[in-house]
Write an enzyme that holds these catalytic residues in place. Structure first.
Site, PDB file in Angstrom:
ATOM      1  CB  SER A 159      25.672  32.861 156.292  1.00 27.04           C
ATOM      2  OG  SER A 159      25.556  31.474 156.179  1.00 27.04           O
ATOM      3  NE  ARG A 229      36.794  26.689 156.567  1.00 25.07           N
ATOM      4  CZ  ARG A 229      36.020  27.668 156.993  1.00 25.07           C
ATOM      5  NH1 ARG A 229      34.773  27.412 157.347  1.00 25.07           N
ATOM      6  NH2 ARG A 229      36.455  28.900 157.070  1.00 25.07           N
ATOM      7  CG  ASP A 327      24.558  32.352 148.451  1.00 23.91           C
ATOM      8  OD1 ASP A 327      24.749  31.118 148.521  1.00 23.91           O
ATOM      9  OD2 ASP A 327      24.321  33.054 149.453  1.00 23.91           O
ATOM     10  CG  HIS A 360      26.973  31.327 151.430  1.00 25.51           C
ATOM     11  ND1 HIS A 360      25.750  31.932 151.589  1.00 25.51           N
ATOM     12  CD2 HIS A 360      27.375  30.976 152.679  1.00 25.51           C
ATOM     13  CE1 HIS A 360      25.429  31.940 152.883  1.00 25.51           C
ATOM     14  NE2 HIS A 360      26.402  31.366 153.564  1.00 25.51           N
ATOM     15  CG  ASP A 361      33.084  32.590 151.049  1.00 22.05           C
ATOM     16  OD1 ASP A 361      32.427  32.334 152.080  1.00 22.05           O
ATOM     17  OD2 ASP A 361      34.184  32.071 150.809  1.00 22.05           O
TER      18      ASP A 361
END
Lengths: 383, 383
Positions: A159, A229, A327, A360-361
């Site tokens: 990222s 968050r 992602d 994405h994680d």
């Protein structure tokens, strides 16, 4: 606390961070100059005699220097990329000397908005200058000099961390031999910027933000951080994964019936609120603003008239670029833009599009295919 | 204001809403009962002698009864689906009698949190009961009775509006001959619920929310509403469209250079802030909460043990289901779940997956292929 931690034999085990002070001035992209600064650093493995086996790990939005290992006397203290790094792991510390740092503007010990500004004796707060990916790379360059590292075996990140790795190849082509950029993009899309902007506005419009100088008020913009968050987590995961993890399940408290109110009810609500609360308890809001802005500004082609191919013209590193099918924040399509610009320069690049449902994680997950590829990439690096 | 409006000949022209009072009690899914309620309604075209040509248009999250036409003496007052409805338009008011309404819990004149609760003499506020899609359909059923409409020629809607259309076929199979559900889903995914939850938390944690009773404090949770809408807009558009519309362009004020601050800078930031500010100026926060909860709760298969096929078993309508390629909020995949359940019941259903770059908002756009299909669907309906 004093719980003994049983870490596996292929962990680097107990580690200690160090704070390095830099008494040299660092000019930033904004025009501001930092007269001095600290970087919080951790290292794993041993630097070899020729100083050719160093790997720099750059962190993403909410990361820091504690990449691997554990802290003594602290529960659940494993580093954020613990699964990747250690003796016998894909990034093998028997071969490599691995460096993690907290970037400038961070809130984990490096100089940032929470730090005391010597000229005022007060926390920097909103006065801390906006920092960019090239600024971070310049600070990392000074760190390399301090450690006597002429050339990194690799600079690695996922990222926003991957963006720093790319910038290294452009700004210091002689100083990095391999660039490993995972789940990155050559610049943010309008939608990417939009999500960052919503998060920033959540923080900035929180009445407890006080224009960024909430430290003096002995408060924090907890509500804004929490919303940021929650939104972040939604965009780091994939719809499919969230479906698998939470579906439309109601929490145990809610039972089998709809509650017809606004208390937490679906499992996904409970998860997001928990993540938001946890984050608001330890992360600094000004740092969050700075990190998102560094993302938005990242655009290495910009000084080259928008020509990414031209931006990579002087790069000498070998590249490994990877992206994940699920992602949607930085999709494989975005990684391919990087690959195309590299190929156009006849640069040695490998690209992997990895099947994954974790969004994405994924870059943080020990996905077998992914880790096998990284193992191979690191195995092939000569030190 | 008094500006004359030049509307095209295929517009319904000037229109007037009416508020209809229902003095009958309406039991809600939550167990609460409304003893009486108002519905704000607009109609276009003429109800035929046999009362067989009525089309009900159901609105989505932020919609209302003003679907088509203009208000006299009001600038930019066209209805939200103006491009679809009028003499000669796909939903042709020379053939059909079209009804728009504001749903219960709304903030455009129907009974909702802003309305005075007769039992207390104060605005309902947080005391207004949570309403569901089946509740709305029950209220619409009472509206149909009031207007003497035995059977709707069609019930039509996009997004949350489409969900109401589906519910009509399930709950009142004898009262609707055609169901047209665009950009809908048979239930929300965990990610969908997650986005709604972030929006709700933005509102609920705004200090000006006052537990939903902000009317009494003479304030509104403007910051929370603004964030909700910014986030909403991000999810209604597609990454591609935002790329086309905004790219990474800087605003005129920002000029060609990065500003290294947190003021508005990229065009997309300016767009989102503008949309957020505008929305916060007219929409009611409690209504926003109710609408998102109705979305989250929508799950017509739930009373049938989760079996959507079973839920549609008694449906008699003919269905037209449409979805848009770039809609990632309710993607074509989700519409196909509806289609499969209908097909399994041997129900007459047509499905269109329409190419579009405009994301979830596509259902409001005059996309030629889409409007041509709707024109055909309505042309084939016998009245």
């Amino acid at each position: 606390m004093n719980a003994p931690i049983d870490f596996p034999p292929d962990s680097v085990g107990f580690v200690n961070p160090v704070r390095l002070r830099f008494e040299e001035s660092l000019p930033l992209a904004s025009g501001a100059i930092l007269d001095e600064f600290d970087l919080m650093v951790e290292t794993y493995g041993e630097l070899n005699a020729t100083r050719t086996n160093a790997v720099l790990v750059c962190h993403a939005l909410s990361g820091h220097h504690h990449v691997a290992g554990y802290y003594k006397d602290q529960m659940r203290s494993e580093g954020w990329w613990e699964n990747l790094i250690g003796p016998g792991r894909p990034l093998d510390t028997r071969k490599f000397f691995v460096i993690g740092l907290n970037n400038l503007g961070g809130c984990h010990g490096s100089t940032g908005p929470k730090s005391i500004n010597r000229s005022s004796g007060l926390p920097w707060g909103a006065e801390f200058p906006v920092v960019t990916v090239p600024d971070w790379v310049n600070a990392q360059f000074l760190l390399a000099n301090r450690l006597g590292i002429e050339s990194f075996a690799a600079v690695l990140g996922g990222s926003l961390g991957g963006m720093q790795a790319l910038q290294w190849a452009i700004d210091y082509p002689e100083r990095v031999r391999n660039v490993i950029a995972i789940a990155a993009a050559p610049k943010l899309s309008a939608e990417n910027i939009g999500f960052n902007e919503v998060a920033r506005q959540a923080i900035i419009t929180d009445p407890e933000f006080h224009g960024g100088n909430y430290y003096a008020q002995n408060t924090i913009p907890r509500r804004g951080l929490r919303l940021s968050r929650m939104l972040g987590h939604l965009t780091y995961l994939s719809d499919d994964l969230m479906g698998e993890k939470f579906g439309r399940e109601l929490t145990d408290d809610a039972g089998d019936e709809y509650q017809f109110g606004f208390d937490v009810e679906f499992e996904v609500e409970s998860y997001l609120r928990h993540q938001g609360d946890k984050f608001a308890g330890y992360f600094d809001a000004n740092t969050y603003l700075l990190m998102t802005k560094a993302l938005d500004y990242f655009d290495p082609a910009r000084p080259f008239g928008g020509d990414l191919e031209l931006a990579f013209r002087k790069a000498k590193a070998k590249f490994f670029i990877a992206a994940f099918t699920s992602d949607w924040r930085f999709s494989p399509k975005r990684s391919k833009e990087i690959v195309r610009a590299l190929v156009a320069n006849r640069i040695d690049v490998s690209f992997a599009e990895i099947e994954s449902s974790e969004g994405h994680d994924s870059f943080l997950m020990p996905i077998p295919e992914y880790h096998a590829l990284l193992r191979q990439v690191f195995a092939e690096i000569r030190v």
